[in-house]
Design a protein around this motif. Structure first.
Motif, PDB file in Angstrom:
ATOM      1  N   PRO A 176       1.312  -0.897   0.253  1.00 26.51           N
ATOM      2  CA  PRO A 176      -0.101   0.005  -0.067  1.00 26.51           C
ATOM      3  C   PRO A 176       0.759   1.131  -0.337  1.00 26.51           C
ATOM      4  O   PRO A 176       0.577   1.933  -0.281  1.00 26.51           O
ATOM      5  CB  PRO A 176      -0.963  -0.323   1.006  1.00 26.51           C
ATOM      6  N   GLU A 177       1.898   1.161   0.250  1.00 31.05           N
ATOM      7  CA  GLU A 177       3.027   2.748   0.877  1.00 31.05           C
ATOM      8  C   GLU A 177       3.178   3.041  -0.208  1.00 31.05           C
ATOM      9  O   GLU A 177       3.899   3.565  -0.560  1.00 31.05           O
ATOM     10  CB  GLU A 177       3.920   1.983   1.645  1.00 31.05           C
ATOM     11  N   ALA A 178       3.956   1.654  -1.685  1.00 31.20           N
ATOM     12  CA  ALA A 178       4.205   1.598  -3.039  1.00 31.20           C
ATOM     13  C   ALA A 178       3.490   2.011  -3.167  1.00 31.20           C
ATOM     14  O   ALA A 178       3.225   3.131  -5.296  1.00 31.20           O
ATOM     15  CB  ALA A 178       5.265   0.583  -3.556  1.00 31.20           C
ATOM     16  N   GLN A 179       2.329   1.884  -3.549  1.00 27.82           N
ATOM     17  CA  GLN A 179       0.865   1.901  -4.203  1.00 27.82           C
ATOM     18  C   GLN A 179       0.573   3.638  -3.967  1.00 27.82           C
ATOM     19  O   GLN A 179      -0.330   4.258  -4.900  1.00 27.82           O
ATOM     20  CB  GLN A 179      -0.313   0.953  -4.031  1.00 27.82           C
ATOM     21  N   ASP A 180       0.777   4.015  -2.859  1.00 26.24           N
ATOM     22  CA  ASP A 180       0.556   5.325  -3.057  1.00 26.24           C
ATOM     23  C   ASP A 180       1.215   6.594  -3.291  1.00 26.24           C
ATOM     24  O   ASP A 180       1.120   7.215  -3.686  1.00 26.24           O
ATOM     25  CB  ASP A 180       1.437   5.983  -1.470  1.00 26.24           C
ATOM     26  N   MET A 181       2.830   5.876  -4.627  1.00 26.36           N
ATOM     27  CA  MET A 181       3.427   6.740  -5.439  1.00 26.36           C
ATOM     28  C   MET A 181       2.666   7.063  -6.646  1.00 26.36           C
ATOM     29  O   MET A 181       2.065   7.907  -7.580  1.00 26.36           O
ATOM     30  CB  MET A 181       4.088   6.111  -5.913  1.00 26.36           C
ATOM     31  N   LYS A 182       1.445   6.285  -7.178  1.00 30.69           N
ATOM     32  CA  LYS A 182       0.458   6.384  -8.079  1.00 30.69           C
ATOM     33  C   LYS A 182      -0.424   7.562  -8.040  1.00 30.69           C
ATOM     34  O   LYS A 182      -1.189   8.420  -8.981  1.00 30.69           O
ATOM     35  CB  LYS A 182      -0.639   5.367  -8.461  1.00 30.69           C
ATOM     36  N   ASN A 183      -0.292   8.552  -6.514  1.00 36.07           N
ATOM     37  CA  ASN A 183      -1.181  10.089  -6.859  1.00 36.07           C
ATOM     38  C   ASN A 183       0.086  11.211  -6.873  1.00 36.07           C
ATOM     39  O   ASN A 183      -1.106  12.163  -6.702  1.00 36.07           O
ATOM     40  CB  ASN A 183      -1.637   9.504  -4.715  1.00 36.07           C
ATOM     41  N   TYR A 184       0.681  10.845  -7.380  1.00 33.37           N
ATOM     42  CA  TYR A 184       1.773  11.911  -7.667  1.00 33.37           C
ATOM     43  C   TYR A 184       3.016  11.350  -9.182  1.00 33.37           C
ATOM     44  O   TYR A 184       2.295  10.973  -9.274  1.00 33.37           O
ATOM     45  CB  TYR A 184       3.056  11.672  -6.203  1.00 33.37           C
ATOM     46  N   ILE A 185       2.695  13.133  -9.428  1.00 32.46           N
ATOM     47  CA  ILE A 185       3.154  12.859 -10.954  1.00 32.46           C
ATOM     48  C   ILE A 185       4.184  12.956 -11.059  1.00 32.46           C
ATOM     49  O   ILE A 185       4.923  14.351  -9.926  1.00 32.46           O
ATOM     50  CB  ILE A 185       2.275  14.342 -11.879  1.00 32.46           C
ATOM     51  N   GLN A 186       5.634  12.923 -11.736  1.00 31.69           N
ATOM     52  CA  GLN A 186       6.678  12.432 -11.560  1.00 31.69           C
ATOM     53  C   GLN A 186       7.089  13.239 -12.687  1.00 31.69           C
ATOM     54  O   GLN A 186       7.600  15.055 -12.893  1.00 31.69           O
ATOM     55  CB  GLN A 186       7.761  11.220 -11.844  1.00 31.69           C
ATOM     56  N   HIS A 187       7.024  13.319 -14.069  1.00 29.34           N
ATOM     57  CA  HIS A 187       7.504  13.666 -15.213  1.00 29.34           C
ATOM     58  C   HIS A 187       6.731  13.496 -16.544  1.00 29.34           C
ATOM     59  O   HIS A 187       5.407  12.934 -16.717  1.00 29.34           O
ATOM     60  CB  HIS A 187       8.083  13.369 -15.764  1.00 29.34           C
ATOM     61  N   GLY A 188       5.402  15.222 -16.754  1.00 30.78           N
ATOM     62  CA  GLY A 188       4.513  15.012 -17.980  1.00 30.78           C
ATOM     63  C   GLY A 188       3.494  14.644 -17.511  1.00 30.78           C
ATOM     64  O   GLY A 188       3.148  14.880 -16.205  1.00 30.78           O
ATOM     65  N   GLU A 189       3.031  12.992 -17.553  1.00 31.00           N
ATOM     66  CA  GLU A 189       1.149  13.302 -17.260  1.00 31.00           C
ATOM     67  C   GLU A 189       1.416  11.687 -16.535  1.00 31.00           C
ATOM     68  O   GLU A 189       0.865  11.029 -16.463  1.00 31.00           O
ATOM     69  CB  GLU A 189       0.186  12.414 -17.623  1.00 31.00           C
ATOM     70  N   THR A 190       2.673  11.539 -16.263  1.00 29.32           N
ATOM     71  CA  THR A 190       3.421   9.353 -15.599  1.00 29.32           C
ATOM     72  C   THR A 190       3.783  10.301 -14.185  1.00 29.32           C
ATOM     73  O   THR A 190       4.214  11.318 -13.223  1.00 29.32           O
ATOM     74  CB  THR A 190       5.487   9.839 -16.375  1.00 29.32           C
ATOM     75  N   THR A 191       2.706   8.870 -13.835  1.00 28.15           N
ATOM     76  CA  THR A 191       2.878   9.325 -11.654  1.00 28.15           C
ATOM     77  C   THR A 191       4.583   8.677 -11.561  1.00 28.15           C
ATOM     78  O   THR A 191       5.195   8.153 -11.931  1.00 28.15           O
ATOM     79  CB  THR A 191       1.727   8.378 -11.708  1.00 28.15           C
ATOM     80  N   VAL A 192       4.761   8.996 -10.629  1.00 31.60           N
ATOM     81  CA  VAL A 192       6.043   8.793  -9.646  1.00 31.60           C
ATOM     82  C   VAL A 192       5.874   6.810  -9.509  1.00 31.60           C
ATOM     83  O   VAL A 192       7.285   6.482  -9.638  1.00 31.60           O
ATOM     84  CB  VAL A 192       6.266   9.155  -8.412  1.00 31.60           C
TER      85      VAL A 192
END
Length: 184
Positions: free
Chosen positions: A44-60
């Motif tokens: 669940p902790e790593a799944q939280d990275m889906k809530n943040y954008i990294q580059h362009g439209e790509t999530t972390v």
């Protein structure tokens, strides 16, 4: 025309790389990545990275998976063609957690100033808190921004992830589909 030694070596390496690339399938790469990083990917902790954008439209999360994929591909190449051993378990785990900073760095905030310089340390602290890491994984996470951060990676796995991270960041920022260029 006279062939110089360098040209012959370059051509032989190209042929070797092409032959190697044809043996790696997308399915096999994905299966190996998931097998080695399943505990992180499903957490669940790593799944939280889906809530943040990294580059362009790509999530972390998507970015970290892409970096793990290309890192693993480079490791296959190094092992098979140059006979350089790579700890692929640590490589995949470190790549999956290299940007585990868990905040939106696009939001202007004093605490997020100098994100490029500071996030490796933040990601390492978060990953160390939530997962059991070995020394190679810690080195990958804390030094993946080399040479922007002046800390030289101590392991070959760290260099591999650093290179894959730059490659994926460029592709994501400029919306370049690189999947067909590498996987045949």
């Amino acid at each position: 025309m006279i062939k110089f030694g360098f040209d012959i070596i370059k051509t032989q390496r190209y042929r070797l790389a092409l032959r190697f690339a044809k043996r790696i399938t997308e399915y096999r790469l994905a299966k190996d990545l998931f097998t080695r990083g399943k505990d992180i990917i499903l957490s669940p902790e790593a799944q939280d990275m889906k809530n943040y954008i990294q580059h362009g439209e790509t999530t972390v999360f998507e970015h970290c998976v892409a970096v793990a994929k290309y890192s693993l591909l480079m490791a296959y190449f190094l092992e098979r063609t140059l006979k350089i051993n790579v700890d692929k378990d640590s490589l995949v785990r470190g790549a999956l957690l290299h940007d585990y900073f868990l905040y939106d760095w696009h939001i202007k905030d004093q605490s997020r100033r100098f994100h490029g310089f500071r996030h490796p340390g933040i990601a390492k602290r978060n990953a160390d808190r939530d997962f059991d890491l070995n020394d190679i994984e810690k080195d990958i996470i804390s030094k993946h921004m080399f040479p922007l951060t002046p800390f030289l990676p101590m392991h070959r796995e760290s260099f591999i992830v650093s290179i894959a991270d730059k490659w994926c960041a460029l592709a994501e920022t400029f919306k370049i589909d690189v999947s067909s260029y590498i996987i045949i």
